[in-house]
Enzyme design. Sequence first.
Site, mmCIF file in Angstrom:
data_model
loop_
_atom_site.group_PDB
_atom_site.id
_atom_site.type_symbol
_atom_site.label_atom_id
_atom_site.label_comp_id
_atom_site.label_asym_id
_atom_site.label_seq_id
_atom_site.Cartn_x
_atom_site.Cartn_y
_atom_site.Cartn_z
ATOM 1 N N HIS A 1 0.831 -1.210 0.000
ATOM 2 C CA HIS A 1 0.000 0.000 0.000
ATOM 3 C C HIS A 1 0.867 1.262 0.000
ATOM 4 C CE1 HIS A 1 -3.771 2.180 1.241
ATOM 5 N NE2 HIS A 1 -2.872 3.018 1.744
ATOM 6 N N GLU A 2 1.786 1.342 0.964
ATOM 7 C CA GLU A 2 2.616 2.552 1.090
ATOM 8 C C GLU A 2 3.553 2.733 -0.104
ATOM 9 O OE1 GLU A 2 1.691 4.701 3.057
ATOM 10 O OE2 GLU A 2 0.524 3.512 4.480
ATOM 11 N N HIS B 1 1.677 4.484 -2.840
ATOM 12 C CA HIS B 1 1.730 5.947 -2.662
ATOM 13 C C HIS B 1 3.089 6.492 -3.107
ATOM 14 C CE1 HIS B 1 -2.015 6.575 -0.569
ATOM 15 N NE2 HIS B 1 -1.693 5.817 0.459
ATOM 16 N N HIS C 1 3.606 6.555 -6.838
ATOM 17 C CA HIS C 1 2.742 7.587 -7.427
ATOM 18 C C HIS C 1 3.434 8.951 -7.281
ATOM 19 C CE1 HIS C 1 -1.673 9.280 -7.721
ATOM 20 N NE2 HIS C 1 -0.895 9.700 -8.694
#
Length: 596
Positions: free
Chosen positions: A387-388, A391, A394
């Site tokens: 998940h991290e 980020h 991105h």
Amino acid sequence: MNQVAKRSDVSKEHQWKLEDLFADQQAWDREYQEVKDLLKKVEPYQGKLNEPHAIKECFALEDEISVHTERLYVYANMKHHEDTAEPSFQALSEKSRKLSVEVSEALSFVTPEILSLSEAKLKELMENPDLSFYKRTLEEMIRQKPHVLSKSEEALLAQVGNLSQAPGTIFGMLNNADMKFPKIKNEEGKEVELTHGSYIQFLESKDRDVRRNAFEAVYATYAKQKNTIGATLSANISKNIFYAKARKYPSVLEMSLYGDNIPKEVYTNLIDTIHESLPLLQRYMNLRKKLLKVDELHMYDLFAPLVEEFKWDINYQQATEMVQDSLKPLGDDYLKVLQSGFENGWIDIYENEGKRSGAYSWGAYGTHPYVLLNHKDNLNSMFTLAHEMGHALHSYLSDENQEYRYAQYTIFLAEVASTLNEALLMDYLLKKTTDPKAKMYLLTYYADQFRTTVFRQTMFAEFEKITHERAEAGDSLTPQELSKIYYDLNLLYHGKGMVVDKDIEMEWARIPHFYNSFYVYKYATGFSAATSFAKQILDEGQPAVDRYLGFLKSGGSDYSINILQRAGVDMSSPEPIKQAMSVFKSLIEQMEDLTK
């Protein structure tokens, strides 16, 4: 129980390399002084922002100051998060916060001054070739102009700012400081205190009596405060209506969506499409009832574990390898950056004494992003890592491909890349896992994410829409009315196949997000957009990957809805939510097969 290490004992290879941001404290101090000096250059522009040359110079200065301030702020706070008890970094964090406030104040005249120009003058500036780089900034200012008031009215609204926070502040104090729950008996029959933190743990208990007692005790406590909490929520809605009228918006909902330029259809489509998909949620409820082996499924059974706790030991090294394998569909370029993140000091991996809890991805323009973890050797931590890093990549790709002014993506887009990584990791694990118990554990983990992130948040979003519309129509929102609206929504969503306990009608009273109005729908849209992307990538391959990477590189260079649309996810249509629902359906089918 292992002793938590002191920061000084954590090996360098497990720490992030903040020296990539600032080599040492002296370098930070020099840049701090540089910002102080740059701030002195701002004042002369005041009153001069009516011709292209001055606007261009002022915007460039604004960007230069902002880049440095962001770097100083991020570094100081990440140092503070390494060990929150360390006084020198507490002080550094405070110093960077004060500088940020000073910078905001110094630059606060820029937008109002440009907006005070006539529309004809603004359009002329927008067409000026010298300002072509800032065209999007000027366009956005023109778009906001109808809702910006005169200088004296804006000053008045600014003064109301503190008052407007009162409903949320009062609710926070009542909910966090004054609310006391009774003691209940735990699995061993011991009297234990019920708190906000322990409530969900009790709802996840295998013992049904513990679940029911916690559920009834929490809502009985809120019911005693229903008049006060009803008054704070009603005041919050009145405040929203005041701002919408003052700023000339047709409704609170449209005011809330205006900032990100999100069409109203995005909100209404979400609710309508989820309504069409309620039979799927109800089918999952029936499956839950079957797996829990209960005659009736109650509201307090929704978080109960469906499979025996499955022990899955995954150390950090294995987690990075599995995450890399699962993200292979995104192609070599993506994997190269991911590997660089794993190998080159982006990540602060393990817990240490005083370290900030939880996990996040953060960073400053011009340097690679950073990720803070508190890694444990389990499945949850592996999903957190995926998940991290979603980020982080991105941010990395946006920063690499956009100038500072247009690199930052909006909150509406923020959860897409992180959730997509989780979706690909889940798909990879489900395909790889042969053990039926492990498979069932993964399927329930994923199905519950759909239930809580898509269905539940959409129900919250619908509650906000109904309550605001009633208030805008002049109806009074008594606690009884709020409870009725909320209870009816629960009946609609969960269906007749389960018992919708009367106590749940008080749940509206414990949701802090209702004081940050019309925000929760972004959880559901972000999750749906990510699920839609994952489905396209797995079904189509390269063309979908190219579109998705284009999305990651776009930052905030256009409106969120346009960026998604170009990448093949049109949130103004029901399609992405329908695609997400087809994934949810396949999870239920796989679970049903395993229970035959």
